[in-house]
Scaffold this active site. Structure first.
Site, PDB file in Angstrom:
ATOM      1  N   GLU A 161      -2.622   0.365 -14.727  1.00  0.00           N
ATOM      2  CA  GLU A 161      -1.269  -0.207 -14.567  1.00  0.00           C
ATOM      3  C   GLU A 161      -1.288  -1.712 -14.903  1.00  0.00           C
ATOM      4  OE1 GLU A 161       0.484   0.938 -10.706  1.00  0.00           O
ATOM      5  OE2 GLU A 161       1.046  -1.146 -10.480  1.00  0.00           O
ATOM      6  N   HIS A 181      -6.215   4.030 -11.554  1.00  0.00           N
ATOM      7  CA  HIS A 181      -4.794   4.145 -11.924  1.00  0.00           C
ATOM      8  C   HIS A 181      -4.141   2.765 -11.856  1.00  0.00           C
ATOM      9  CE1 HIS A 181      -0.625   4.154 -10.526  1.00  0.00           C
ATOM     10  NE2 HIS A 181      -0.429   5.247 -11.243  1.00  0.00           N
ATOM     11  N   ASN A 182      -4.380   2.051 -10.762  1.00  0.00           N
ATOM     12  CA  ASN A 182      -3.780   0.724 -10.628  1.00  0.00           C
ATOM     13  C   ASN A 182      -4.336  -0.251 -11.657  1.00  0.00           C
ATOM     14  OD1 ASN A 182      -2.639   1.938  -8.396  1.00  0.00           O
ATOM     15  ND2 ASN A 182      -2.850   0.141  -7.092  1.00  0.00           N
ATOM     16  N   LYS A 215      -7.227   6.447  -7.677  1.00  0.00           N
ATOM     17  CA  LYS A 215      -6.011   5.638  -7.475  1.00  0.00           C
ATOM     18  C   LYS A 215      -6.273   4.186  -7.866  1.00  0.00           C
ATOM     19  CE  LYS A 215      -1.950   4.197  -6.214  1.00  0.00           C
ATOM     20  NZ  LYS A 215      -1.830   3.178  -5.261  1.00  0.00           N
ATOM     21  N   SER A 241       0.733   7.286  -5.405  1.00  0.00           N
ATOM     22  CA  SER A 241       1.362   6.303  -6.295  1.00  0.00           C
ATOM     23  C   SER A 241       2.822   6.623  -6.501  1.00  0.00           C
ATOM     24  CB  SER A 241       0.658   6.270  -7.647  1.00  0.00           C
ATOM     25  OG  SER A 241       1.339   5.374  -8.499  1.00  0.00           O
TER      26      SER A 241
HETATM   27  P1  NBP Z   1       2.483  -1.958   5.072  1.00  0.00           P
HETATM   28  O1  NBP Z   1       1.286  -2.033   4.235  1.00  0.00           O
HETATM   29  O2  NBP Z   1       3.436  -3.088   5.074  1.00  0.00           O
HETATM   30  O3  NBP Z   1       2.006  -1.708   6.598  1.00  0.00           O
HETATM   31  C1  NBP Z   1       2.937  -1.663   7.655  1.00  0.00           C
HETATM   32  C2  NBP Z   1       2.606  -0.529   8.589  1.00  0.00           C
HETATM   33  O4  NBP Z   1       1.279  -0.649   9.110  1.00  0.00           O
HETATM   34  C3  NBP Z   1       3.532  -0.527   9.800  1.00  0.00           C
HETATM   35  O5  NBP Z   1       3.810   0.817  10.129  1.00  0.00           O
HETATM   36  C4  NBP Z   1       2.687  -1.195  10.851  1.00  0.00           C
HETATM   37  O6  NBP Z   1       3.054  -0.885  12.150  1.00  0.00           O
HETATM   38  C5  NBP Z   1       1.342  -0.596  10.535  1.00  0.00           C
HETATM   39  N1  NBP Z   1       0.194  -1.278  11.159  1.00  0.00           N
HETATM   40  C6  NBP Z   1      -0.363  -2.476  10.906  1.00  0.00           C
HETATM   41 BR1  NBP Z   1       0.301  -3.692   9.729  1.00  0.00          BR
HETATM   42  N2  NBP Z   1      -1.440  -2.738  11.647  1.00  0.00           N
HETATM   43  C7  NBP Z   1      -1.574  -1.671  12.445  1.00  0.00           C
HETATM   44  C8  NBP Z   1      -2.479  -1.353  13.472  1.00  0.00           C
HETATM   45  N3  NBP Z   1      -3.483  -2.165  13.798  1.00  0.00           N
HETATM   46  N4  NBP Z   1      -2.311  -0.184  14.134  1.00  0.00           N
HETATM   47  C9  NBP Z   1      -1.307   0.649  13.811  1.00  0.00           C
HETATM   48  N5  NBP Z   1      -0.412   0.402  12.826  1.00  0.00           N
HETATM   49  C10 NBP Z   1      -0.538  -0.748  12.163  1.00  0.00           C
HETATM   50  O7  NBP Z   1       3.299  -0.602   4.780  1.00  0.00           O
HETATM   51  P2  NBP Z   1       3.681   0.081   3.394  1.00  0.00           P
HETATM   52  O8  NBP Z   1       4.152  -0.900   2.380  1.00  0.00           O
HETATM   53  O9  NBP Z   1       4.531   1.237   3.769  1.00  0.00           O
HETATM   54  O10 NBP Z   1       2.286   0.639   2.851  1.00  0.00           O
HETATM   55  C11 NBP Z   1       1.497   1.551   3.603  1.00  0.00           C
HETATM   56  C12 NBP Z   1       0.219   1.839   2.840  1.00  0.00           C
HETATM   57  O11 NBP Z   1       0.554   2.423   1.585  1.00  0.00           O
HETATM   58  C13 NBP Z   1      -0.601   0.607   2.517  1.00  0.00           C
HETATM   59  O12 NBP Z   1      -1.954   0.930   2.618  1.00  0.00           O
HETATM   60  C14 NBP Z   1      -0.248   0.317   1.083  1.00  0.00           C
HETATM   61  O13 NBP Z   1      -1.282  -0.375   0.407  1.00  0.00           O
HETATM   62  C15 NBP Z   1      -0.052   1.709   0.532  1.00  0.00           C
HETATM   63  N6  NBP Z   1       0.820   1.810  -0.634  1.00  0.00           N
HETATM   64  C16 NBP Z   1       1.944   1.084  -0.711  1.00  0.00           C
HETATM   65  C17 NBP Z   1       2.778   1.201  -1.815  1.00  0.00           C
HETATM   66  C18 NBP Z   1       4.052   0.415  -1.904  1.00  0.00           C
HETATM   67  O14 NBP Z   1       4.703   0.499  -2.947  1.00  0.00           O
HETATM   68  N7  NBP Z   1       4.441  -0.313  -0.873  1.00  0.00           N
HETATM   69  C19 NBP Z   1       2.448   2.098  -2.832  1.00  0.00           C
HETATM   70  C20 NBP Z   1       1.296   2.872  -2.712  1.00  0.00           C
HETATM   71  C21 NBP Z   1       0.492   2.713  -1.610  1.00  0.00           C
HETATM   72  P3  NBP Z   1       4.143  -1.807  12.931  1.00  0.00           P
HETATM   73  O15 NBP Z   1       5.470  -1.333  12.454  1.00  0.00           O
HETATM   74  O16 NBP Z   1       3.884  -1.516  14.341  1.00  0.00           O
HETATM   75  O17 NBP Z   1       3.870  -3.232  12.549  1.00  0.00           O
END
Ligand code: NBP
Length: 485
Positions: free
Chosen positions: A189, A185-186, A182, A128
């Site tokens: 939130e 936690h959400n 987690k 988080s």
């Molecule tokens: P995203 O959730 O937007 O996912 C994008 C990433 O996933 C890119 O690296 C993309 O690769 C990859 N991807 C996908 Br889409 N499909 C794929 C596949 N079939 N094989 C391999 N790679 C694949 O990214 P994020 O916002 O950085 O979040 C990542 C994780 O963290 C998520 O599970 C999210 O729920 C969690 N999270 C996010 C936050 C936040 O604030 N954003 C906070 C806490 C947790 P590509 O570049 O090749 O398309």
């Protein structure tokens, strides 16, 4: 040279986690399905530490020291399974696969079972703190096997947020425990944000103060017992002026709150476990109501307000007193929402055999995460006093807090009802409070009704056993078995 840890999935979260490891002096292997993101990381932050970049997953795995530690940070759902399927044949017994995305905990349990068959450790880990937290220190909630934590834990603790020198990362429990915590936690939130929104609305409509004026109130609140990240950023968001219209940003943002699903999962699970998390549930439903456009249109201007005259604050002193009432109502409702969330963690811990230490949960949420708040220290202390505390709000400290807030809370909830201002989270938290402290609940009548139409039986206050009334006959009571101990 081989990497201590690898990150695959370099969108905002993975990229920042990888940079965080590198900044802490760890050699990090990096990989992304599309190489452009890997290249961008190298171009923009390559000088922050040692990154071993690979275009293929094979090379990525080969660049890792054994036992390998791979963090998957991709879009939760099928993407995670796709990466796992590709990774497994490349790994060896004893390697550790961490899913740090927002997976639903049943998926984590399923994946853990599947990977265990290959002799691999699977760690479902909550992370988080968003983008900023991932870079500068998130709150990390890893599940999986205790053995995996022995080698993985120190790395995660190193990059986590620290409060008073204590890492905001600890081993949570087996299989889905990390992602479960987690999720809750959400959920908390959601409740926190809904309570803040209700407090803002009450002050805005009750005193006519502008968003900018209310921003100052939140800044003040953030200096006291409500001090927290969400209160702090509320002040910032309320103070924001829209560049195109010159109005407060909150006045030009469409009032339909969206959700990605963790609140919904929390509520669904609470229903399964039978835990009343009314604050989180009302917060989740309040978002759903805000997005119920056809229903809101059908109701607008049609449903009468039927408000009863309300003594709005007229003088500045009255307004200050009202604001203080709202602050106390917010604090009490917040304590209830957290208490309910911790109840859910306790119930799940028993149900799924996780043995989660709730005091440690509060400790690792003090920094890095979105619900970080000063009062989490108090929760940790309460569970240190009694590890098996059955109800957080029954701890002496919280009894005192609620006692100080109670009259204000009742004034605010009743005033809101009289004036037609919706306060689902404030009101339901107070109803829960009155319900849980009640000597006697009307559930007795519900049992009578259930026995009438379905012969569902009831228990008595004065005798052991299970009873039924012959409602369609002579209405005599019979003992129908059960536990006569
Ligand atoms: P995203 O959730 O937007 O996912 C994008 C990433 O996933 C890119 O690296 C993309 O690769 C990859 N991807 C996908 Br889409 N499909 C794929 C596949 N079939 N094989 C391999 N790679 C694949 O990214 P994020 O916002 O950085 O979040 C990542 C994780 O963290 C998520 O599970 C999210 O729920 C969690 N999270 C996010 C936050 C936040 O604030 N954003 C906070 C806490 C947790 P590509 O570049 O090749 O398309």
């Amino acid at each position: 040279q081989q990497a201590e840890i690898g990150v695959t999935g370099l969108a905002v979260m993975g990229r920042n986690l990888a940079r965080n490891f590198a900044r802490h002096g760890h050699v990090v292997a990096i990989h992304n399905r599309t190489f452009a993101k890997t290249q961008a990381l190298l171009d923009e932050a390559g000088d922050e530490g040692t990154f071993l970049a690979s275009e293929s997953l094979e090379d990525f795995v080969a660049s890792l020291a054994k036992p390998r530690k791979v963090i998957i940070m991709v879009k939760a759902g099928p993407g995670t399974d796709a990466v796992i399927d590709e990774l497994v044949p490349l790994l060896e017994e004893g390697d550790i696969v961490v899913d740090a995305g927002n997976a639903h905990f049943p998926d984590t349990i399923r994946r853990e079972n599947a990977l265990a068959e290959h002799g691999l450790h699977f760690v479902g880990s909550g992370v988080s703190g968003g983008e900023e937290g991932a870079l500068n220190g998130p709150s990390i909630m890893p599940g999986g096997s205790r053995t995996s934590y022995e080698s993985l834990g120190p790395l995660l603790e190193d990059i986590s947020a620290k409060v008073d020198g204590v890492p905001c990362c600890t081993y949570i429990g087996p299989d889905g425990a990390g992602h479960f915590v987690k999720m809750v936690h959400n959920g908390i939130e959601y409740a926190d944000m809904q309570l803040i929104a209700e407090a803002y609305d009450l002050i805005h409509r009750g005193t006519g103060k502008s968003p900018a004026e209310i921003a100052e109130i939140f800044t003040e609140w953030n200096k006291g017992e409500l001090e927290s990240f969400l209160i702090e950023i509320t002040a910032t968001v309320l103070a924001q002026t829209d560049a195109t219209t010159g109005q407060a940003l909150v006045d030009v943002v469409l009032d339909q709150a969206e959700q990605k699903g963790t609140g919904r999962w929390t509520v669904q699970n609470a229903l399964d476990l039978g835990v009343p998390i009314t604050g989180i549930a009302e917060a989740t439903f309040a978002r759903a109501l805000s997005g119920s456009v056809p229903q809101r249109e059908a109701a607008r201007g049609v449903l009468p307000a039927g408000t009863v005259e309300w003594h709005r604050p007229t003088s500045a002193d009255d307004a200050d007193a009202f604001v203080e009432d709202v602050r106390r109502a917010l604090y009490a409702s917040k304590v209830v929402a957290y208490s309910q969330g911790f109840d859910q963690i306790a119930a799940a811990s028993t149900e799924y055999g996780w043995d989660i230490d709730r005091g440690a949960m509060a400790r690792i949420w003090r920094g890095g995460c979105i619900i970080r708040a000063r009062f989490l220290n108090r929760i940790t202390e309460a569970y240190e006093r009694d590890q098996h505390l059955p109800l957080l709000i029954a701890d002496d400290f919280f009894v005192g807090v609620i006692d100080e807030c109670l009259e204000a809370w009742r004034r605010v909830v009743s005033g809101a009802a009289l004036n037609g201002i919706p306060t689902p989270a404030f009101s339901s938290s107070l109803a829960y409070y009155d319900g849980v402290r009640a000597d006697h609940l009307p559930a007795a009548l519900i049992q009578g009704l259930r026995d009438f139409f379905g012969a569902h039986t009831y228990r008595r206050v004065d005798r052991e056993g299970t009873f039924h009334v012959e409602w369609s006959g002579d209405r005599s009571e019979t003992a129908v078995g059960g536990d006569f101990k």
